[in-house]
Design a protein around this motif. Structure first.
Motif, mmCIF file in Angstrom:
data_model
loop_
_atom_site.group_PDB
_atom_site.id
_atom_site.type_symbol
_atom_site.label_atom_id
_atom_site.label_comp_id
_atom_site.label_asym_id
_atom_site.label_seq_id
_atom_site.Cartn_x
_atom_site.Cartn_y
_atom_site.Cartn_z
ATOM 1 N N GLU A 84 0.710 -1.422 -0.017
ATOM 2 C CA GLU A 84 0.100 0.095 0.104
ATOM 3 C C GLU A 84 0.630 1.226 -0.019
ATOM 4 N N PHE A 85 2.091 1.399 0.815
ATOM 5 C CA PHE A 85 2.932 2.358 0.905
ATOM 6 C C PHE A 85 3.742 2.539 -0.170
ATOM 7 N N ASN A 86 4.166 1.694 -0.697
ATOM 8 C CA ASN A 86 5.236 1.679 -2.361
ATOM 9 C C ASN A 86 4.431 2.325 -3.618
ATOM 10 N N THR A 87 2.426 1.110 -3.223
ATOM 11 C CA THR A 87 2.231 1.605 -4.599
ATOM 12 C C THR A 87 1.518 3.920 -4.351
ATOM 13 N N LYS A 88 0.919 3.926 -3.484
ATOM 14 C CA LYS A 88 0.876 5.489 -3.462
ATOM 15 C C LYS A 88 1.930 6.235 -3.292
ATOM 16 N N LYS A 89 3.124 5.987 -2.202
ATOM 17 C CA LYS A 89 4.015 6.556 -2.613
ATOM 18 C C LYS A 89 4.648 6.982 -4.441
ATOM 19 N N ALA A 90 4.585 6.026 -5.460
ATOM 20 C CA ALA A 90 5.027 5.669 -7.005
ATOM 21 C C ALA A 90 4.203 6.879 -7.238
ATOM 22 N N ALA A 91 2.711 6.643 -7.205
ATOM 23 C CA ALA A 91 1.567 7.438 -7.478
ATOM 24 C C ALA A 91 1.686 9.293 -7.139
ATOM 25 N N LEU A 92 2.117 8.941 -5.961
ATOM 26 C CA LEU A 92 2.924 10.532 -5.628
ATOM 27 C C LEU A 92 3.794 10.815 -6.109
ATOM 28 N N GLU A 93 4.760 10.230 -6.090
ATOM 29 C CA GLU A 93 6.061 10.764 -7.495
ATOM 30 C C GLU A 93 5.901 11.032 -8.025
ATOM 31 N N LYS A 94 5.304 10.236 -9.323
ATOM 32 C CA LYS A 94 4.783 10.478 -10.525
ATOM 33 C C LYS A 94 4.036 11.521 -10.927
ATOM 34 N N ASP A 95 2.835 11.862 -10.207
ATOM 35 C CA ASP A 95 1.629 12.923 -9.607
ATOM 36 C C ASP A 95 3.165 14.434 -9.910
ATOM 37 N N TYR A 96 3.877 14.436 -9.100
ATOM 38 C CA TYR A 96 4.328 14.907 -8.481
ATOM 39 C C TYR A 96 5.897 15.139 -9.611
ATOM 40 N N SER A 97 6.143 14.609 -10.174
ATOM 41 C CA SER A 97 7.042 15.346 -11.534
ATOM 42 C C SER A 97 6.323 15.191 -12.530
ATOM 43 N N ASN A 98 5.369 15.110 -12.974
ATOM 44 C CA ASN A 98 3.980 15.499 -14.340
ATOM 45 C C ASN A 98 4.359 16.608 -13.949
ATOM 46 N N ARG A 99 3.814 17.793 -12.729
ATOM 47 C CA ARG A 99 2.928 18.631 -12.309
ATOM 48 C C ARG A 99 4.393 19.301 -12.021
ATOM 49 N N LEU A 100 5.113 18.782 -12.359
ATOM 50 C CA LEU A 100 6.745 19.861 -11.970
ATOM 51 C C LEU A 100 6.978 20.217 -13.511
ATOM 52 N N SER A 101 7.027 19.270 -14.527
ATOM 53 C CA SER A 101 7.617 19.500 -14.980
ATOM 54 C C SER A 101 6.479 20.210 -16.484
ATOM 55 N N ALA A 102 5.458 20.086 -15.276
ATOM 56 C CA ALA A 102 4.354 21.430 -16.653
ATOM 57 C C ALA A 102 4.023 22.839 -15.939
ATOM 58 N N ILE A 103 4.806 22.917 -15.119
ATOM 59 C CA ILE A 103 5.396 24.520 -14.370
ATOM 60 C C ILE A 103 6.336 24.135 -14.877
ATOM 61 N N GLU A 104 7.589 23.619 -15.354
ATOM 62 C CA GLU A 104 8.801 24.107 -15.871
ATOM 63 C C GLU A 104 8.682 24.870 -17.088
ATOM 64 N N LYS A 105 7.417 24.677 -17.909
ATOM 65 C CA LYS A 105 7.083 24.199 -19.172
ATOM 66 C C LYS A 105 6.358 25.879 -18.700
ATOM 67 N N ASN A 106 5.701 25.988 -18.100
ATOM 68 C CA ASN A 106 4.775 27.254 -18.454
ATOM 69 C C ASN A 106 5.804 28.504 -17.609
ATOM 70 N N ILE A 107 6.807 28.106 -17.266
ATOM 71 C CA ILE A 107 8.011 29.041 -17.069
ATOM 72 C C ILE A 107 8.926 29.600 -17.816
ATOM 73 N N LYS A 108 9.883 28.478 -19.071
ATOM 74 C CA LYS A 108 10.067 28.523 -20.161
ATOM 75 C C LYS A 108 9.177 28.933 -21.180
ATOM 76 N N ASP A 109 8.291 28.730 -21.092
ATOM 77 C CA ASP A 109 6.805 29.444 -22.125
ATOM 78 C C ASP A 109 6.865 30.875 -21.448
ATOM 79 N N GLU A 110 7.035 31.708 -20.575
ATOM 80 C CA GLU A 110 6.564 32.778 -20.102
ATOM 81 C C GLU A 110 7.729 33.573 -20.612
ATOM 82 N N ILE A 111 9.406 32.792 -20.278
ATOM 83 C CA ILE A 111 10.730 33.232 -20.943
ATOM 84 C C ILE A 111 11.244 34.032 -22.239
ATOM 85 N N ALA A 112 10.428 32.490 -22.891
ATOM 86 C CA ALA A 112 10.486 32.819 -24.653
ATOM 87 C C ALA A 112 9.538 33.726 -24.847
#
Length: 143
Positions: A84-112
């Motif tokens: 249960e812990f490993n499943t929830k942790k993996a899902a949490l890390e994946k969601d965090y990584s995806n959302r962080l990538s989207a924010i990074e793209k947004n920042i790059k787009d604003e700079i461009a």
């Protein structure tokens, strides 16, 4: 030999300086942009809440396991909570990584967008460029 190397180095430096002399260069303090981003602040708060939920799983598991005396049941509970812990942790890390990538793209787009708007030929991270360039950090507005 050293003298010719020095002359060659100075020549390359002068040529590279003259090549960039006509260019319009900007710099951005990426750490400041990220730390001022409301999206990043919100993501960190949500991540902390979800990490607290993971800690509750561990606390519940310890409590239930400590109240059990049957060794077979203990192994079964350990496996259940570990999965249960490993499943929830993996899902949490994946969601965090995806959302962080989207924010990074947004920042790059604003700079461009700012670079195109103000006709900058180059935009460098402030930490990379030792000297020169107009600092546009405060002009980058990220949600």
């Amino acid at each position: 030999m050293k003298k010719s190397f020095l002359i060659l180095t100075m020549g390359v430096f002068m040529i590279s300086n003259s090549a960039f002399a006509a260019e319009n260069i900007a710099v951005v303090d990426l750490q400041k942009v990220v730390s001022n981003s409301a999206q990043v602040k919100q993501l960190k708060q949500e991540h902390e809440k979800k990490m607290e939920e993971l800690n509750k799983i561990v606390i519940n598991a310890r409590g239930e396991i400590s109240n059990t005396t049957d060794s077979a049941k203990i192994l079964q509970l350990e496996e259940k909570y570990t999965n249960e812990f490993n499943t929830k942790k993996a899902a949490l890390e994946k969601d965090y990584s995806n959302r962080l990538s989207a924010i990074e793209k947004n920042i790059k787009d604003e700079i461009a967008k700012k670079a195109q708007q103000d006709k900058y030929d180059y935009v460098f991270a402030k930490s990379v460029l030792l000297y020169g360039g107009k600092d546009i950090t405060n002009d980058i507005k990220v949600k």
